[in-house]
Design an enzyme around this catalytic site. Structure first.
Site, short mmCIF file in Angstrom:
data_model
loop_
_atom_site.label_atom_id
_atom_site.label_comp_id
_atom_site.label_asym_id
_atom_site.label_seq_id
_atom_site.Cartn_x
_atom_site.Cartn_y
_atom_site.Cartn_z
N SER A 143 0.91 -1.02 0.16
CA SER A 143 -0.13 0.10 0.15
C SER A 143 0.78 1.23 0.09
O SER A 143 2.12 1.32 0.57
CB SER A 143 -0.72 0.04 1.25
OG SER A 143 -1.59 1.20 1.43
N TYR A 156 -0.94 -0.29 10.19
CA TYR A 156 -1.14 -0.84 8.93
C TYR A 156 -0.03 -0.44 8.03
O TYR A 156 0.56 -1.15 7.43
CB TYR A 156 -2.52 -0.17 8.30
CG TYR A 156 -3.02 -0.76 6.97
CD1 TYR A 156 -3.07 -2.20 6.80
CD2 TYR A 156 -2.73 -0.19 5.93
CE1 TYR A 156 -3.50 -2.68 5.52
CE2 TYR A 156 -2.81 -0.43 4.65
CZ TYR A 156 -3.24 -1.71 4.47
OH TYR A 156 -3.48 -2.42 3.25
#
Length: 244
Positions: A143, A156
């Site tokens: 990501s 995350y």
């Protein structure tokens, strides 16, 4: 046209979203898909869709937090096929959007276990099988948050940065072999995780997972000869990492 006839592919998180449609695209191209996920119903739906295309799949329902199950996966693939051609390490969890100091320990540990430790364990279990392929391909999903480090996304972001480090290290270790390893950033996509992270966002403004999956599946083909790089799906280009 992508031709993966005779290829064996593992896809994690295959019961929905990007993993589901990537598995479908790989099967459409002729690969036998080993579909892994926790949700049995989603895997069964995937199996029906793959069969409707004339393809084939093996369903392996398990939780990526189960490290023994990951080890068993590698052993089972070796016994049945003796090799693996494609790995799409897609599965992951979001955790909570919260200031770092407010993140519960159990939440942080789950994010790291599923996103990082399980990815390392998959590499450990499947690397010997991928090296037996004449054109092994490993795609590790990441990501932009691994680099942007937005406020409140600490666990995350940290997990994806760690996953990219694993992928780059692995690529450097096997750079003289046919096996190619890349990180893949799918960008914002119309998935359940995206909806969880951005509840007020209009999903119609985002690409459907099947659009993203077509690009990802293409990266698993024999024509993909890059390694140790980051591929940006939304921009459809490779990005060089900045070396220290």
């Amino acid at each position: 046209m992508l031709d993966l006839s005779g290829r064996i592919a593992v896809v994690t998180g295959a019961s929905r979203g990007i993993g589901y449609f990537t598995a479908l695209e790989l099967a459409r191209a002729g690969a036998h898909v080993i579909a892994c996920a926790r949700t049995v119903g989603g895997l069964e739906d995937l199996d029906d869709s793959i069969k409707a295309l004339g393809g084939s799949a093996t369903l392996v329902p398990f939780d990526l937090a189960d490290m023994n199950a990951i080890d068993a996966l590698g052993g089972a693939i070796f016994e049945r096929w003796g090799k693996l051609d494609i790995l799409v390490a897609n599965a992951g969890v979001l955790g909570t959007i919260s200031p770092i100091g407010h993140v519960e320990a159990k939440v942080f540990e789950k994010v790291m276990t599923v996103n990082v430790t399980a990815t390392w364990r998959l590499i450990r279990s499947l690397d010997p099988l991928l090296q037996k392929s004449d054109q092994g391909r490993a795609l590790i999903l990441t990501s932009s948050l691994a680099h942007r480090c937005k406020p409140f996304w600490g666990p995350y972001s940290a997990s994806k940065a760690a996953v990219e480090a694993l992928a780059r290290t692995w690529a450097n270790e096997i750079e003289r072999l046919p096996l190619k390893v890349i990180s893949v950033d799918p960008g914002g996509t119309r998935t359940a995780m995206r909806a969880q992270a951005y509840p007020g966002e209009d999903p119609e403004t985002l690409p459907h997972p099947h659009e993203v999956a077509r690009v990802i599946a293409g990266l698993a083909g024999p024509d993909m000869n890059e390694t140790g790089k980051l591929y940006l799906v939304r921009e459809q280009r490779f990005a060089e990492y900045t070396q220290p």
